[in-house]
Design a protein around this motif. Structure first.
Motif, PDB file in Angstrom:
ATOM      1  N   ARG A 314      -5.914   8.771   1.942  1.00  0.00           N
ATOM      2  CA  ARG A 314      -6.139   7.563   1.140  1.00  0.00           C
ATOM      3  C   ARG A 314      -7.370   6.809   1.611  1.00  0.00           C
ATOM      4  O   ARG A 314      -8.168   6.326   0.815  1.00  0.00           O
ATOM      5  CB  ARG A 314      -4.932   6.624   1.236  1.00  0.00           C
ATOM      6  CG  ARG A 314      -3.749   7.048   0.435  1.00  0.00           C
ATOM      7  CD  ARG A 314      -2.689   5.963   0.476  1.00  0.00           C
ATOM      8  NE  ARG A 314      -3.022   4.856  -0.416  1.00  0.00           N
ATOM      9  CZ  ARG A 314      -2.770   4.882  -1.716  1.00  0.00           C
ATOM     10  NH1 ARG A 314      -2.200   5.923  -2.254  1.00  0.00           N
ATOM     11  NH2 ARG A 314      -3.089   3.851  -2.472  1.00  0.00           N
ATOM     12  N   GLU A 315      -7.500   6.716   2.941  1.00  0.00           N
ATOM     13  CA  GLU A 315      -8.665   6.013   3.478  1.00  0.00           C
ATOM     14  C   GLU A 315      -9.949   6.731   3.047  1.00  0.00           C
ATOM     15  O   GLU A 315     -10.930   6.088   2.661  1.00  0.00           O
ATOM     16  CB  GLU A 315      -8.583   5.958   5.012  1.00  0.00           C
ATOM     17  CG  GLU A 315      -9.785   5.272   5.630  1.00  0.00           C
ATOM     18  CD  GLU A 315      -9.930   5.534   7.137  1.00  0.00           C
ATOM     19  OE1 GLU A 315      -8.895   5.661   7.810  1.00  0.00           O
ATOM     20  OE2 GLU A 315     -11.080   5.591   7.599  1.00  0.00           O
ATOM     21  N   LEU A 318     -10.601   6.037  -0.554  1.00  0.00           N
ATOM     22  CA  LEU A 318     -11.101   4.678  -0.740  1.00  0.00           C
ATOM     23  C   LEU A 318     -12.577   4.594  -0.350  1.00  0.00           C
ATOM     24  O   LEU A 318     -13.408   4.064  -1.086  1.00  0.00           O
ATOM     25  CB  LEU A 318     -10.288   3.696   0.100  1.00  0.00           C
ATOM     26  CG  LEU A 318     -10.897   2.301   0.081  1.00  0.00           C
ATOM     27  CD1 LEU A 318     -10.605   1.619  -1.249  1.00  0.00           C
ATOM     28  CD2 LEU A 318     -10.410   1.466   1.234  1.00  0.00           C
ATOM     29  N   ARG A 319     -12.895   5.140   0.829  1.00  0.00           N
ATOM     30  CA  ARG A 319     -14.288   5.078   1.293  1.00  0.00           C
ATOM     31  C   ARG A 319     -15.210   5.756   0.280  1.00  0.00           C
ATOM     32  O   ARG A 319     -16.305   5.283   0.007  1.00  0.00           O
ATOM     33  CB  ARG A 319     -14.425   5.730   2.669  1.00  0.00           C
ATOM     34  CG  ARG A 319     -13.836   4.872   3.801  1.00  0.00           C
ATOM     35  CD  ARG A 319     -13.987   5.556   5.137  1.00  0.00           C
ATOM     36  NE  ARG A 319     -13.372   4.812   6.229  1.00  0.00           N
ATOM     37  CZ  ARG A 319     -13.958   3.806   6.890  1.00  0.00           C
ATOM     38  NH1 ARG A 319     -15.184   3.430   6.560  1.00  0.00           N
ATOM     39  NH2 ARG A 319     -13.335   3.185   7.860  1.00  0.00           N
ATOM     40  N   ALA A 321     -14.597   6.093  -2.966  1.00  0.00           N
ATOM     41  CA  ALA A 321     -14.668   5.253  -4.156  1.00  0.00           C
ATOM     42  C   ALA A 321     -15.656   4.116  -3.946  1.00  0.00           C
ATOM     43  O   ALA A 321     -16.366   3.710  -4.859  1.00  0.00           O
ATOM     44  CB  ALA A 321     -13.288   4.695  -4.498  1.00  0.00           C
ATOM     45  N   LEU A 322     -15.717   3.600  -2.712  1.00  0.00           N
ATOM     46  CA  LEU A 322     -16.598   2.469  -2.435  1.00  0.00           C
ATOM     47  C   LEU A 322     -18.037   2.903  -2.206  1.00  0.00           C
ATOM     48  O   LEU A 322     -18.894   2.060  -1.956  1.00  0.00           O
ATOM     49  CB  LEU A 322     -16.101   1.699  -1.207  1.00  0.00           C
ATOM     50  CG  LEU A 322     -14.734   1.039  -1.349  1.00  0.00           C
ATOM     51  CD1 LEU A 322     -14.388   0.258  -0.103  1.00  0.00           C
ATOM     52  CD2 LEU A 322     -14.680   0.126  -2.581  1.00  0.00           C
ATOM     53  N   LEU A 405      -7.083   9.285  -3.620  1.00  0.00           N
ATOM     54  CA  LEU A 405      -6.508   7.981  -3.927  1.00  0.00           C
ATOM     55  C   LEU A 405      -5.096   8.106  -4.474  1.00  0.00           C
ATOM     56  O   LEU A 405      -4.268   7.233  -4.301  1.00  0.00           O
ATOM     57  CB  LEU A 405      -7.378   7.263  -4.966  1.00  0.00           C
ATOM     58  CG  LEU A 405      -8.633   6.610  -4.397  1.00  0.00           C
ATOM     59  CD1 LEU A 405      -9.527   6.148  -5.533  1.00  0.00           C
ATOM     60  CD2 LEU A 405      -8.267   5.439  -3.514  1.00  0.00           C
TER      61      LEU A 405
ATOM     62  N   PHE B  90     -13.920  -1.671  -7.586  1.00  0.00           N
ATOM     63  CA  PHE B  90     -12.563  -1.196  -7.867  1.00  0.00           C
ATOM     64  C   PHE B  90     -11.498  -2.169  -7.366  1.00  0.00           C
ATOM     65  O   PHE B  90     -11.615  -2.727  -6.276  1.00  0.00           O
ATOM     66  CB  PHE B  90     -12.319   0.140  -7.156  1.00  0.00           C
ATOM     67  CG  PHE B  90     -13.047   1.307  -7.754  1.00  0.00           C
ATOM     68  CD1 PHE B  90     -12.491   1.999  -8.829  1.00  0.00           C
ATOM     69  CD2 PHE B  90     -14.271   1.711  -7.251  1.00  0.00           C
ATOM     70  CE1 PHE B  90     -13.147   3.085  -9.380  1.00  0.00           C
ATOM     71  CE2 PHE B  90     -14.933   2.794  -7.797  1.00  0.00           C
ATOM     72  CZ  PHE B  90     -14.380   3.485  -8.862  1.00  0.00           C
ATOM     73  N   PHE B  92      -7.359  -1.644  -6.955  1.00  0.00           N
ATOM     74  CA  PHE B  92      -6.315  -0.644  -7.145  1.00  0.00           C
ATOM     75  C   PHE B  92      -4.930  -1.280  -7.105  1.00  0.00           C
ATOM     76  O   PHE B  92      -4.736  -2.351  -6.530  1.00  0.00           O
ATOM     77  CB  PHE B  92      -6.374   0.416  -6.038  1.00  0.00           C
ATOM     78  CG  PHE B  92      -7.680   1.140  -5.961  1.00  0.00           C
ATOM     79  CD1 PHE B  92      -7.943   2.208  -6.801  1.00  0.00           C
ATOM     80  CD2 PHE B  92      -8.645   0.750  -5.038  1.00  0.00           C
ATOM     81  CE1 PHE B  92      -9.146   2.883  -6.719  1.00  0.00           C
ATOM     82  CE2 PHE B  92      -9.850   1.425  -4.954  1.00  0.00           C
ATOM     83  CZ  PHE B  92     -10.104   2.489  -5.796  1.00  0.00           C
ATOM     84  N   GLN B  94      -2.507  -0.159  -5.354  1.00  0.00           N
ATOM     85  CA  GLN B  94      -2.020  -0.131  -3.960  1.00  0.00           C
ATOM     86  C   GLN B  94      -2.890  -0.964  -3.010  1.00  0.00           C
ATOM     87  O   GLN B  94      -2.820  -0.781  -1.806  1.00  0.00           O
ATOM     88  CB  GLN B  94      -2.009   1.308  -3.435  1.00  0.00           C
ATOM     89  CG  GLN B  94      -1.298   2.308  -4.314  1.00  0.00           C
ATOM     90  CD  GLN B  94       0.204   2.102  -4.276  1.00  0.00           C
ATOM     91  OE1 GLN B  94       0.721   1.461  -3.368  1.00  0.00           O
ATOM     92  NE2 GLN B  94       0.891   2.614  -5.284  1.00  0.00           N
ATOM     93  N   ASN B  96      -5.248  -0.726  -1.330  1.00  0.00           N
ATOM     94  CA  ASN B  96      -6.143   0.148  -0.572  1.00  0.00           C
ATOM     95  C   ASN B  96      -7.086  -0.603   0.360  1.00  0.00           C
ATOM     96  O   ASN B  96      -8.305  -0.411   0.335  1.00  0.00           O
ATOM     97  CB  ASN B  96      -6.955   1.042  -1.512  1.00  0.00           C
ATOM     98  CG  ASN B  96      -6.134   2.231  -1.983  1.00  0.00           C
ATOM     99  OD1 ASN B  96      -5.205   2.650  -1.290  1.00  0.00           O
ATOM    100  ND2 ASN B  96      -6.458   2.751  -3.139  1.00  0.00           N
ATOM    101  N   LEU B  97      -6.492  -1.436   1.196  1.00  0.00           N
ATOM    102  CA  LEU B  97      -7.279  -2.075   2.254  1.00  0.00           C
ATOM    103  C   LEU B  97      -7.075  -1.258   3.528  1.00  0.00           C
ATOM    104  O   LEU B  97      -6.048  -0.613   3.695  1.00  0.00           O
ATOM    105  CB  LEU B  97      -6.808  -3.516   2.476  1.00  0.00           C
ATOM    106  CG  LEU B  97      -6.892  -4.426   1.260  1.00  0.00           C
ATOM    107  CD1 LEU B  97      -6.260  -5.780   1.573  1.00  0.00           C
ATOM    108  CD2 LEU B  97      -8.333  -4.611   0.815  1.00  0.00           C
ATOM    109  N   LEU B  98      -8.075  -1.273   4.425  1.00  0.00           N
ATOM    110  CA  LEU B  98      -7.928  -0.559   5.696  1.00  0.00           C
ATOM    111  C   LEU B  98      -7.202  -1.474   6.679  1.00  0.00           C
ATOM    112  O   LEU B  98      -7.698  -2.542   7.034  1.00  0.00           O
ATOM    113  CB  LEU B  98      -9.287  -0.143   6.255  1.00  0.00           C
ATOM    114  CG  LEU B  98     -10.052   0.860   5.374  1.00  0.00           C
ATOM    115  CD1 LEU B  98     -11.337   1.282   6.052  1.00  0.00           C
ATOM    116  CD2 LEU B  98      -9.203   2.078   5.053  1.00  0.00           C
TER     117      LEU B  98
END
Lengths: 408, 231
Positions: A314-315, A318-319, A321-322, A405, B90, B92, B94, B96-98
C-alpha cells in the motif's frame, strides 16, 4: 527525489521496524565478526609461530634425526631414529669441514621429575654444550652458564628456565640451591632470561639445562646419540652454504646416499613455512565457514526485504500515486537493504574488534586484526545488502499503483 | 468547449487468459476547470476503472485522454508518475497516510517527488494543513488523529501541489456522519475557491453536493446532468 531524501526514507523504514531490522542485521553481524575473528586468529597464530621460531636464535640450522624402521618393520616418523651423534656435532664444529658454521650445540632432551625440598615439577631436561647459550640466543638473568670443564667432568650443575625456577623456588634466588634431578642432587648455577617468545605454549622457558655429559649419566645411556643439533651459521648469507656443507658431511659420515638421508636439516624460514601452511589451511577452512554464515546473513536481508515489500504494498502504491517513478521506488528499497547491510557490517566489525581484545584472554591465542580485512568486511557487508536487495527492490518497482492501492 | 479533462472514446478491456472483459465501452466527456463532478454507479459499473484512468494510474486500451491539454493515454510509467505528481491530487477512501510520518511530512510527500527544496516544502505543507483547518496538528502522526482529521490531512496532501484536479475516491466511505459532513464541507469550500474536483461515490447524498453528476452503468455513461435537474 534526491539521494538525501532517499536515504532519509530508507533510514525511517529501518527505524520503523526496529526489532526486525536488528534481527536482520544480526545475520550480517555474526557473519562479519566471525570472518574478522577467524582471519585474525589465523594471522595471530602465524605471527606467534614466526615470533617463536625467530626466538630460537638467528641464522639457525636445525639438524634432526630421520625416520626409523625397527626390526619388526614398524616405521617411525622423522625424529624417531637416533641417527645423530656427538661425533656428528663435533664434525660440524670443525672449521675445516664446515667453514660456514659458526657454532654448534648438540642437545639431548628428556622429560624428568625435578624436586626442590617439598616441591615437585616435571620439566624437560636438556643436555647440551657451552655454546648452547649463544646458538640459541639466550641470556641469563642470574648466575652463570656451565663451563667446558664442567661438561668434561659431567658436573652436577643445572641452569633453570625462568618458569621452572619460579615453579621450584617460590621466593628467593635459586642460584646456589640444590635441585634433585631424577634423584641426583644438583647445584643451580644460573637462571635463564625469558625467551621473549609468547609466554604460553612453549617449553622454552620451562626447562633445565645441564651439561650433555651429565645428561648421559642421568639417563644411563652410554650411546653418544643426540636428539637435535643446533648450528648457527656464520651469517645470514652463509646459511645456504652451511646447509650444503652439513648435508654433504652427514651423508658421508653416515655412509648413505642423498635419497636415503637419515636426518633432516631445517632453517627457521622452512619451519615458519611448515607451521604456517597448517595454519593457513585452518584459516581458510574456518574463514570459509564464516563466509558461508555471511552469505546466509545476506539471504536473510533478501528475505526480510521481500517480506517488507509485500507488507508495504500500500505504501508503495501510495508513493507511486503521489509521483514516485519506478526508479525512485527501486532506489528507496535498495538504500534500505544496503543500510541494513552496512550497519550490520559496522556492528560486526565492532564485535570483531571487541572480540579480538577479549578472546586472547579466554583461549590464550593472539588475534591480530588488519585494517584491510576490516575495510574489506564492511565493503562486503554493503555489497551483500545491495546484492541481495536488488531483487526485492525491483519487485517493489514493478508493482502497479492500482494493484498496490487496492490491496488490503 | 475545451476542458481540463477531455475523454474521447475511452475503452478499457481487461484480459484474463482467454476471457476478455470490457470495463469501459466508450466514454466521451469533458470536464471544465472549476467543475465539481460526481461519478456515481453501482459496484461493477466501471467507475473504479474510470477513476484509475482519470487518475493516470492506468491507461485506456483505446481512445484519448487529454489532461490539461496533454495526451496522457500513450504515456509510459515514469511519465505518468510525473503527470500524477504535477496534475492530480488524490484523496482515497483508506486515507493512505504513512503511519510513521507526522502530518506535515505526509503532506509534503508529493513535493519531495517533485524535487521542491526542503524549506519550501515545509512552508507549503504547513499552509495546506492550515487550509484544511489542521494548523495545530502539523506534528501529529496519523495514529493520533481522528478519521475525519486524517482525511483532512489527505485533502491537504492533495492540495499541496496545486493540481489541475482533485480526484477523490469514496472519500467519506470510512467516516462517521460528522466527519463526512466536515470533509464534504471542505470539498465545497475548495470548489467555491475554484478547484476542479472529481468525486467517485455510490452514495447519492454525497453526489448531491456536486455541481454535476455522471451516472455510469455497464461501462458507459447513462446520464450526465447538472445536480439541480437530478433532484
Amino acid at each position: 527525489m534526491n539521494w538525501f531524501e532517499t536515504f532519509r526514507a530508507g533510514a525511517e523504514a529501518v527505524r520503523a521496524h526496529r526489532l526486525r531490522s536488528v534481527l536482520t542485521m544480526l545475520g550480517i553481524v555474526i557473519g562479519i565478526s566471525s570472518v574478522i575473528l577467524t582471519v585474525g586468529l589465523g594471522q595471530g597464530a602465524q605471527d606467534q609461530v614466526r615470533q617463536q621460531i625467530s626466538a630460537l636464535g638467528s641464522n639457525l640450522l636445525i639438524v634432526s634425526p630421520g625416520s626409523s624402521t625397527d626390526s619388526s618393520g614398524l616405521r617411525g616418523g622423522f625424529g624417531s631414529a637416533s641417527t645423530l651423534t656427538l661425533q656428528d656435532a663435533t664434525a660440524i664444529g670443525d672449521d675445516s669441514v664446515v667453514p660456514d658454521a659458526a657454532r654448534v650445540a648438540p642437545t639431548t632432551s628428556t622429560s624428568t621429575a625435578l624436586a626442590a625440598g617439598e616441591t615437585n615439577w616435571t620439566s624437560s631436561v636438556v643436555g647440551t654444550t657451552t655454546s648452547w647459550l649463544d646458538v640459541r640466543a639466550r641470556d641469563l638473568s642470574a648466575g652463570r652458564f656451565f663451563t667446558e670443564a664442567e661438561v668434561e667432568q659431567a658436573a652436577d650443575v643445572v641452569v633453570l628456565g625462568p618458569d621452572t625456577a619460579s615453579e621450584l623456588f617460590e621466593r628467593g634466588s635459586p642460584v646456589g640451591q640444590t635441585v634433585t634431578v631424577d634423584s641426583t642432587p644438583m647445584t643451580v648455577i644460573g637462571v635463564l632470561e625469558s625467551s621473549g617468545a609468547s609466554s604460553s605454549g612453549t617449553s622454552e622457558d620451562d626447562q633445565a639445562v645441564v651439561p650433555i655429559s651429565t645428561a648421559k649419566r642421568l639417563t644411563g645411556t652410554a650411546t653418544s646419540s643426540v636428539s637435535t643439533i643446533y648450528v648457527e651459521a656464520a651469517s645470514a648469507d652463509a646459511l645456504t652454504a652451511a646447509y650444503q656443507e652439513i648435508n654433504a658431511l652427514l651423508l658421508t659420515l653416515h655412509g648413505v646416499g642423498a635419497d636415503e638421508a637419515d636426518f633432516s636439516i631445517s632453517t627457521q624460514d622452512s619451519l615458519v613455512e611448515t607451521a604456517n601452511s597448517t595454519n593457513e589451511t585452518l584459516t581458510v577452512l574456518l574463514g570459509g565457514i564464516a563466509a558461508i554464515s555471511l552469505l546466509v546473513g545476506g539471504i536473510g536481508v533478501m528475505n526480510i526485504m521481500l517480506v517488507s515489500v509485500t507488507e508495504r504494498v500500500r505504501e508503495i502504491g501510495l508513493r507511486k500515486a503521489l509521483g514516485a517513478t519506478p526508479r525512485v521506488i527501486r532506489r528507496q528499497f535498495l538504500v534500505e537493504a544496503s543500510l541494513l547491510g552496512f550497519t550490520g557490517g559496522l556492528v560486526g566489525v565492532l564485535v570483531g574488534v571487541v572480540g579480538a581484545q577479549v578472546l586472547p584472554g579466554l583461549i590464550d591465542q593472539p588475534v591480530s586484526i588488519s585494517l584491510v580485512a576490516t575495510l574489506g568486511a564492511i565493503g562486503t557487508a554493503l555489497a551483500l545488502g545491495i546484492g541481495f536487495g536488488v531483487y526485492p527492490a525491483s519487485r517493489a518497482a514493478r508493482l502497479t499503483p492500482i494493484d498496490a492501492l487496492r490491496s488490503e | 468547449m475545451s476542458g481540463i479533462i477531455e475523454l474521447e472514446g475511452v475503452r478499457k478491456t481487461y484480459r484474463s487468459g482467454s476471457i476478455e472483459f470490457e470495463a469501459l465501452r466508450g466514454i466521451d466527456t469533458t470536464i471544465a476547470e472549476g467543475e465539481y463532478v460526481a461519478v456515481i454507479g453501482p459496484s461493477g459499473s466501471g467507475k473504479s476503472t474510470l477513476m484509475n484512468i482519470l487518475g493516470c494510474l492506468d491507461t485506456p486500451s483505446e481512445g484519448r485522454y487529454l489532461l490539461a491539454g496533454e495526451d496522457v493515454s500513450q504515456m509510459g510509467e515514469a511519465q505518468l508518475a510525473e503527470v500524477r505528481n504535477r496534475r492530480i491530487g488524490f484523496v482515497f477512501q483508506q486515507f493512505n497516510l504513512l503511519a510513521m510520518l507526522p502530518a506535515w511530512r505526509n503532506v509534503e510527500l508529493p513535493l519531495v517527488y517533485a524535487g521542491v527544496p526542503r524549506a519550501e516544502r515545509r512552508e507549503r505543507a504547513v499552509a495546506a494543513l492550515g487550509r484544511v483547518g489542521l494548523a495545530d496538528r502539523i506534528d501529529n502522526r496519523p495514529g493520533e488523529l481522528s478519521g475525519g482529521q486524517q482525511q483532512r490531512v489527505a485533502v491537504a496532501r492533495a492540495l499541496v501541489t496545486e493540481p489541475a484536479m482533485i480526484l477523490a475516491d469514496e472519500p467519506t466511505g470510512n467516516l462517521d456522519s460528522q466527519s463526512t459532513t466536515d470533509v464534504l464541507a471542505l470539498l465545497d469550500e475548495l470548489h467555491a475557491a475554484g478547484r476542479t474536483i472529481v468525486l467517485i461515490t455510490h452514495e447519492h447524498e454525497v453526489a448531491a453536493r456536486a455541481s454535476r453528476n455522471l451516472v455510469i452503468r455497464d461501462g458507459a455513461i447513462t446520464s450526465d446532468e447538472p445536480v439541480g435537474a437530478l433532484a
